[in-house]
Design an enzyme around this catalytic site. Structure first.
Site, PDB file in Angstrom:
ATOM      1  N   HIS A   1      58.183 -42.682  -5.923  1.00  0.00           N
ATOM      2  CA  HIS A   1      57.616 -42.964  -4.429  1.00  0.00           C
ATOM      3  C   HIS A   1      58.204 -44.844  -4.437  1.00  0.00           C
ATOM      4  CE1 HIS A   1      55.242 -43.232  -0.995  1.00  0.00           C
ATOM      5  NE2 HIS A   1      54.522 -44.177  -1.351  1.00  0.00           N
TER       6      HIS A   1
ATOM      7  N   ASP B   1      28.151 -50.644  16.592  1.00  0.00           N
ATOM      8  CA  ASP B   1      28.381 -49.352  17.375  1.00  0.00           C
ATOM      9  C   ASP B   1      28.677 -49.609  18.772  1.00  0.00           C
ATOM     10  OD1 ASP B   1      26.848 -48.115  15.140  1.00  0.00           O
ATOM     11  OD2 ASP B   1      25.419 -49.548  15.863  1.00  0.00           O
TER      12      ASP B   1
ATOM     13  N   CYS C   1      30.749 -55.137  17.292  1.00  0.00           N
ATOM     14  CA  CYS C   1      29.540 -54.817  16.461  1.00  0.00           C
ATOM     15  C   CYS C   1      29.678 -53.540  15.847  1.00  0.00           C
ATOM     16  CB  CYS C   1      28.321 -54.860  17.483  1.00  0.00           C
ATOM     17  SG  CYS C   1      28.355 -56.207  18.675  1.00  0.00           S
TER      18      CYS C   1
ATOM     19  N   TYR D   1      27.210 -61.061  18.805  1.00  0.00           N
ATOM     20  CA  TYR D   1      26.786 -61.815  17.693  1.00  0.00           C
ATOM     21  C   TYR D   1      27.333 -63.130  17.685  1.00  0.00           C
ATOM     22  CZ  TYR D   1      24.496 -57.777  15.764  1.00  0.00           C
ATOM     23  OH  TYR D   1      23.678 -56.537  15.131  1.00  0.00           O
TER      24      TYR D   1
END
Ligand SMILES: Cc1ncc(COP(=O)(O)O)c(C=O)c1O
Length: 376
Positions: free
Chosen positions: A168, A317, A315, A268
């Site tokens: 790789h 959600d 935030c 926030y």
């Protein structure tokens, strides 16, 4: 068709036609003689391993690559019969399951080899494996430079069959540098030494997406595209060399739109305070869905075909955006976090830059709670 599921309007659409198109671009690059192992690990880079694997098998992929035994078993349980290579290595304590599901292990050290041989001895037919060689990535694999020490461990009469040899690249964005060429040379020498010792290495493979696009010398008998199949470029410059179509779009809707006065703190920590009377909208998507918090006050989304900035902290959600400059904006408007809207586009690369990361991490971080809807 309304793409959004009932309930929370946040969804990823996966365009299977784009996936087929990208596969064909890889096929055209490497030609008909070179096999393609499509990399569908990490739930097909977040696109959904089962549907992606099914589509790529139909499109003509020769094999599939997953990272773990569990990912391989999940494909088998959904009826995928194509050869599946476990790229990140198989572990001796799960060899029984591996054999039972007809998955191909990657062997990366001598202990692994011995344990697999023990297992294979109890079978009535040879067990295929691929040998991983470390040519400069510095993670799993037999050190190419130590070949004199490990080559004798490959025995000729054994119940194991060397079905592939691979390495790789350490560069995934661009494979133009010196380092890549040194890896390529070392890999070629390893192939010659293995052949010189009388072994047939089977399938020989090294190329990732970047090498498929720009380094034909690395094709050998099989290639391993991942990122390009999903329509993202290892680096922006590669867009000149190949036309890919993004398969995934991430969408949501404005669930609340509020006019707020100058001086209003949003989200926030009050990191965003309006400097004028503003329209602030909330989207039902957050960092728990994989919408990275580092994009707070940096990322942009599309609303009505225009860019709107994320306002304040993302935030868990929910995310707040400033839509003051979007004419006609209304609650319920579709929002594109990643993808296209009215001719404007936000690429995975762009989202990655806002979050100080790479498109690979953006795709694979999109959470399981975001439904995937398949198109075409
Ligand atoms: C062993 C291996 N091969 C191939 C790939 C595919 O790489 P890309 O997505 O850059 O094409 C990966 C991805 O990380 C990998 O780990």
């Amino acid at each position: 068709m309304d793409l959004f599921p009932r309930g929370r309007p946040t969804v990823c659409t996966i365009d299977l036609d784009a996936l087929r198109w990208n596969f064909r671009q890889a096929r055209e690059k490497v030609g008909a003689q070179v096999k393609i192992l499509s990399v569908v690990k990490a739930d097909a880079y977040g696109h959904g391993a089962h549907r992606v694997a099914e589509t790529l098998v139909e499109a003509g992929t020769n094999a599939l690559g997953v990272a773990t035994l569990e990912e391989g078993i999940a494909l088998r349980e959904r009826g995928i019969a194509a050869p599946v290579l476990i790229l990140a290595g198989a572990y001796p304590d799960s060899f029984d399951e591996l054999v039972r599901h007809g998955l191909t292990p990657t062997v990366f050290d001598a202990e692994n080899l011995d344990r697999l041989e023990e297992k294979a001895r109890r079978r009535d037919k040879p067990l295929d494996f691929h040998l991983k060689v470390d040519t400069g990535m510095g993670r799993i694999g037999f050190l190419a430079n130590d070949i004199a020490a490990w080559l004798p461990r490959l025995k000729k009469s054994t119940p194991l069959r060397l079905a592939g040899l691979f390495s790789h690249f350490s560069q995934s964005e661009s494979v133009e540098g010196e380092y890549t060429l040194r890896q390529l040379e070392l890999f070629k020498r390893t192939v010659e030494r293995i052949r010189g010792a009388g072994h047939d290495p089977g399938l020989i493979h090294l190329a990732n997406s970047a090498a498929i696009i720009t380094l034909p010398a690395a094709y050998f008998s099989m290639v391993r595209p991942g990122l390009m199949l999903y329509g993202a470029y290892p680096s922006a410059a590669m867009a000149e060399a190949i036309a890919l179509r993004p398969a995934l779009a991430w969408k949501s809707r404005l669930v609340q739109l509020k006019k707020v006065p100058k001086g209003t703190a949003v989200s926030y920590g009050q990191t965003f305070v309006t400097r004028r009377e503003s329209l602030i909208a909330t989207l039902p998507v957050g960092y728990a869905d994989g919408y990275r918090r580092l994009g707070s006050n940096r990322a942009e989304v599309l609303v009505r075909g225009r860019r709107a900035p994320v306002a304040g902290r993302i935030c868990m959600d929910l995310t707040t955006i400033d839509v003051t400059d979007i004419p006609g904006v209304a609650p319920g408007d579709e929002v594109v976090l990643l993808g296209e809207q009215n001719g404007e586009r936000i690429s995975a690369d762009e989202v990655a830059r806002w979050a100080d990361t790479i498109p690979y991490e953006i795709f694979t971080s999109i959470g399981a709670r975001v439904p995937r809807v398949y198109l075409n």
